[in-house]
Design an enzyme around this catalytic site. Structure first.
Site, PDB file in Angstrom:
ATOM      1  N   TYR A 134      97.669  61.280  -2.641  1.00  0.00           N
ATOM      2  CA  TYR A 134      96.698  59.604  -1.685  1.00  0.00           C
ATOM      3  C   TYR A 134      97.452  58.826  -3.551  1.00  0.00           C
ATOM      4  CZ  TYR A 134      92.201  57.657  -2.203  1.00  0.00           C
ATOM      5  OH  TYR A 134      91.069  56.505  -2.146  1.00  0.00           O
ATOM      6  N   ILE A 135      96.516  58.891  -4.395  1.00  0.00           N
ATOM      7  CA  ILE A 135      96.473  57.937  -5.687  1.00  0.00           C
ATOM      8  C   ILE A 135      98.213  57.514  -5.963  1.00  0.00           C
ATOM      9  CG2 ILE A 135      96.305  57.888  -8.344  1.00  0.00           C
ATOM     10  CD1 ILE A 135      94.227  59.940  -7.619  1.00  0.00           C
ATOM     11  N   THR A 140      91.810  63.152 -15.610  1.00  0.00           N
ATOM     12  CA  THR A 140      90.604  63.881 -14.516  1.00  0.00           C
ATOM     13  C   THR A 140      89.586  63.785 -15.705  1.00  0.00           C
ATOM     14  OG1 THR A 140      88.915  64.958 -13.479  1.00  0.00           O
ATOM     15  CG2 THR A 140      90.422  66.651 -14.145  1.00  0.00           C
ATOM     16  N   TYR A 160      90.042  74.019 -12.719  1.00  0.00           N
ATOM     17  CA  TYR A 160      91.004  72.604 -12.947  1.00  0.00           C
ATOM     18  C   TYR A 160      91.026  71.881 -13.353  1.00  0.00           C
ATOM     19  CZ  TYR A 160      91.095  67.661 -11.095  1.00  0.00           C
ATOM     20  OH  TYR A 160      91.566  66.354 -11.261  1.00  0.00           O
ATOM     21  N   ASN A 180      85.114  59.742  -9.234  1.00  0.00           N
ATOM     22  CA  ASN A 180      86.378  59.273  -7.992  1.00  0.00           C
ATOM     23  C   ASN A 180      86.953  58.594  -7.625  1.00  0.00           C
ATOM     24  OD1 ASN A 180      83.899  62.183  -7.542  1.00  0.00           O
ATOM     25  ND2 ASN A 180      83.248  60.351  -8.067  1.00  0.00           N
ATOM     26  N   ARG A 211      74.077  71.357  -5.505  1.00  0.00           N
ATOM     27  CA  ARG A 211      74.824  72.540  -6.005  1.00  0.00           C
ATOM     28  C   ARG A 211      75.442  72.713  -7.620  1.00  0.00           C
ATOM     29  NH1 ARG A 211      80.819  69.635  -3.720  1.00  0.00           N
ATOM     30  NH2 ARG A 211      79.699  67.755  -4.369  1.00  0.00           N
ATOM     31  N   GLY A 259      75.457  73.396 -11.218  1.00  0.00           N
ATOM     32  CA  GLY A 259      77.155  73.064 -11.587  1.00  0.00           C
ATOM     33  C   GLY A 259      77.070  71.384 -11.916  1.00  0.00           C
ATOM     34  N   ASP A 260      76.193  70.650 -10.640  1.00  0.00           N
ATOM     35  CA  ASP A 260      76.332  69.360 -10.721  1.00  0.00           C
ATOM     36  C   ASP A 260      75.373  68.605 -11.315  1.00  0.00           C
ATOM     37  OD1 ASP A 260      78.475  68.945  -8.999  1.00  0.00           O
ATOM     38  OD2 ASP A 260      76.985  68.062  -6.574  1.00  0.00           O
TER      39      ASP A 260
HETATM   40  N1  LIG Z   1      91.039  62.157  -5.784  1.00  0.00           N
HETATM   41  C1  LIG Z   1      90.122  62.122  -6.307  1.00  0.00           C
HETATM   42  O1  LIG Z   1      89.443  61.821  -6.694  1.00  0.00           O
HETATM   43  C2  LIG Z   1      91.179  62.519  -8.029  1.00  0.00           C
HETATM   44  C3  LIG Z   1      89.927  62.121  -8.786  1.00  0.00           C
HETATM   45  C4  LIG Z   1      90.340  62.750 -10.828  1.00  0.00           C
HETATM   46  C5  LIG Z   1      91.814  62.764 -10.810  1.00  0.00           C
HETATM   47  N2  LIG Z   1      92.523  62.800  -9.671  1.00  0.00           N
HETATM   48  C6  LIG Z   1      93.880  62.951 -10.199  1.00  0.00           C
HETATM   49  O2  LIG Z   1      94.901  62.411  -9.900  1.00  0.00           O
HETATM   50  C7  LIG Z   1      95.958  63.174  -8.928  1.00  0.00           C
HETATM   51  C8  LIG Z   1      96.641  63.182  -7.407  1.00  0.00           C
HETATM   52  O3  LIG Z   1      95.439  63.290  -6.948  1.00  0.00           O
HETATM   53  P1  LIG Z   1      95.198  63.287  -5.350  1.00  0.00           P
HETATM   54  O4  LIG Z   1      93.775  62.702  -5.088  1.00  0.00           O
HETATM   55  O5  LIG Z   1      95.795  61.742  -5.120  1.00  0.00           O
HETATM   56  O6  LIG Z   1      96.046  64.429  -4.881  1.00  0.00           O
HETATM   57  P2  LIG Z   1      97.091  65.205  -3.828  1.00  0.00           P
HETATM   58  O7  LIG Z   1      96.864  65.944  -3.670  1.00  0.00           O
HETATM   59  O8  LIG Z   1      97.147  63.627  -2.734  1.00  0.00           O
HETATM   60  O9  LIG Z   1      97.882  64.554  -4.151  1.00  0.00           O
HETATM   61  C9  LIG Z   1      99.043  65.334  -5.559  1.00  0.00           C
HETATM   62  C10 LIG Z   1     100.264  65.531  -4.891  1.00  0.00           C
HETATM   63  O10 LIG Z   1     101.195  66.358  -6.147  1.00  0.00           O
HETATM   64  C11 LIG Z   1     102.129  67.388  -4.815  1.00  0.00           C
HETATM   65  N3  LIG Z   1     102.428  68.120  -6.069  1.00  0.00           N
HETATM   66  C12 LIG Z   1     101.422  69.204  -6.309  1.00  0.00           C
HETATM   67  N4  LIG Z   1     101.764  69.857  -6.985  1.00  0.00           N
HETATM   68  C13 LIG Z   1     103.396  69.292  -6.849  1.00  0.00           C
HETATM   69  C14 LIG Z   1     104.462  70.250  -7.618  1.00  0.00           C
HETATM   70  N5  LIG Z   1     104.494  71.506  -8.450  1.00  0.00           N
HETATM   71  N6  LIG Z   1     105.358  69.262  -8.138  1.00  0.00           N
HETATM   72  C15 LIG Z   1     105.439  68.593  -6.606  1.00  0.00           C
HETATM   73  N7  LIG Z   1     104.228  67.518  -6.273  1.00  0.00           N
HETATM   74  C16 LIG Z   1     103.123  68.412  -6.579  1.00  0.00           C
HETATM   75  C17 LIG Z   1     101.585  67.312  -3.319  1.00  0.00           C
HETATM   76  O11 LIG Z   1     102.299  67.241  -2.607  1.00  0.00           O
HETATM   77  C18 LIG Z   1     100.623  66.177  -3.516  1.00  0.00           C
HETATM   78  O12 LIG Z   1     101.498  65.031  -2.898  1.00  0.00           O
HETATM   79  C19 LIG Z   1      96.229  64.289  -9.408  1.00  0.00           C
HETATM   80  O13 LIG Z   1      96.279  64.836 -10.436  1.00  0.00           O
HETATM   81  C20 LIG Z   1      94.646  64.616  -9.731  1.00  0.00           C
HETATM   82  O14 LIG Z   1      94.110  65.557 -10.487  1.00  0.00           O
HETATM   83  C21 LIG Z   1      92.049  62.360  -8.544  1.00  0.00           C
END
Ligand SMILES: NC(=O)c1ccc[n+]([C@@H]2O[C@H](COP(=O)([O-])OP(=O)(O)OC[C@H]3O[C@@H](n4cnc5c(N)ncnc54)[C@H](O)[C@@H]3O)[C@@H](O)[C@H]2O)c1
Length: 323
Positions: free
Chosen positions: A11-12, A117, A141, A169, A279, A281-282
């Site tokens: 996503y990000i 995060t 996590y 978020n 929940r 821990g929230d």
């Molecule tokens: N979405 C949120 O609200 C949020 C909030 C805080 C932090 N984050 C952090 O942002 C980052 C991205 O989050 P997201 O929501 O896009 O998650 P996501 O699951 O959509 O994206 C993670 C990507 O990493 C890839 N991946 C996982 N393990 C891998 C590996 N060993 N080697 C190569 N690729 C691998 C997955 O296939 C996926 O495309 C994460 O590190 C997450 O901890 C997200």
């Protein structure tokens, strides 16, 4: 700049890659597609389907594409799954992350931005949360992200220049890419699923000490988040070896009820929902301070309204191509 984005099919990562490509950078995405999607990699970026844990493959990729900086978004990021399977989280997020750092050392790449995060703070007793607050993660996590961040900081001994971005978020979408998680644990996509006839939303707790009784959380538009990542990549160019840690937040936050009300306005009909117990821990409110991000990165949210975040996610869900 030539940039490797790990997790760039998620996503990000996908939204950030899209913006990097638009800005004229050369982007290579390294992603196993375990939770990502091949069709989320923007045209113009190159996808290689290796794991960050595969050090030799990462070294090859870094050398072949003459990568100058790494944006590390790849991770496992489901809190509940981390509680039942911590080994997966420490192996992927910590062992995998350190393999990436060592591949960078071998290929002489010394700049990295880490998508961390705000879960590293656990359950702080006051807000807004500053970078100086104690880190006390309450799940594997958060603990795994913190452990990697710490290792990355110590790699300054090898000349590494790193920036870690801690945020809560993320919501919203670009014109082409948005959130597609399975299972989906995030509020906005689950609200929009309920709006489209999916399961009704459960609001966990309406007896918090907040104005409307529901929990307050920080939300960042994914485009703003992408901009912060790009600003952090630029920062690594000028900084000496070492680490910068920045929170990214709205500075204020929204309650679950405010999010529901905004979604009702965006969608144009009520969102089916029910109230359940809190929940475990929230905490009542989780909000990150933005002061350091503004000072160090020159970044602050530009698309901070719920209407912008929910509206963009909703627009992406609409059928296309009829005009
Ligand atoms: N979405 C949120 O609200 C949020 C909030 C805080 C932090 N984050 C952090 O942002 C980052 C991205 O989050 P997201 O929501 O896009 O998650 P996501 O699951 O959509 O994206 C993670 C990507 O990493 C890839 N991946 C996982 N393990 C891998 C590996 N060993 N080697 C190569 N690729 C691998 C997955 O296939 C996926 O495309 C994460 O590190 C997450 O901890 C997200």
């Amino acid at each position: 700049m030539r940039i490797l984005v790990t997790g760039g099919a998620g996503y990000i990562g996908a939204v950030t890659v899209e913006r990097l490509v638009l800005a004229g950078h050369q982007v290579v995405v390294l992603d196993t597609l375990v939770t990502g999607h091949e069709d989320a990699v923007a045209p113009g970026a190159t996808l290689v389907t290796h794991s960050v844990r595969d050090r030799e493959a990462v070294v090859r990729t870094l050398r072949e594409h003459r990568i100058e900086a790494v944006l590390h978004c790849a991770a496992r990021s489901l809190v509940g799954q981390s509680m039942s399977d911590p080994a997966l989280y420490f192996t992927e997020n910590v062992v995998g992350g350190v393999a990436l750092l060592d591949a960078m050392r071998e290929a002489a790449v010394d700049r990295i931005v880490f998508s961390c995060t705000a879960a590293v703070y656990g359950e702080p007793d006051r807000v807004p949360i500053r970078e100086t607050f104690p880190t006390q993660p309450v799940n594997p996590y958060g603990a795994s992200k913190l452990a990697f961040e710490s290792a990355m900081g110590w790699y300054r001994a090898y000349g590494l220049r790193s920036v870690s971005l801690r945020y809560f978020n993320v919501a919203g979408a670009s014109e082409h890419y948005g959130e597609r998680h399975d299972p989906e644990t995030h509020l906005v996509p689950n609200i929009l699923r309920a709006a489209q006839g999916g399961p009704a939303l459960t609001v966990f707790g309406d007896d918090y000490p907040t104005a409307d009784g529901t929990a307050i959380r920080d939300y960042i538009h994914v485009l703003d988040l992408a901009d912060a990542h790009i600003a952090a990549l630029a920062l690594t160019e000028d900084m000496p070896p070492g680490q910068q840690i920045c929170n990214l937040g709205s500075g204020s936050g929204f309650s679950v009820k405010q999010v529901l009300d905004a979604a009702t306005r965006v969608v144009g009909s009520p969102i089916p929902h029910a109230y359940g117990p809190r929940r475990e821990g929230d905490p009542p409110a989780l909000i990150a301070s933005n002061d350091k991000a503004e000072e160090v990165l020159g970044w602050r949210p530009q698309r901070g309204t719920l209407e912008e975040m929910i509206g963009s996610a909703w627009a992406l869900l609409q059928p296309r191509g009829t005009g």
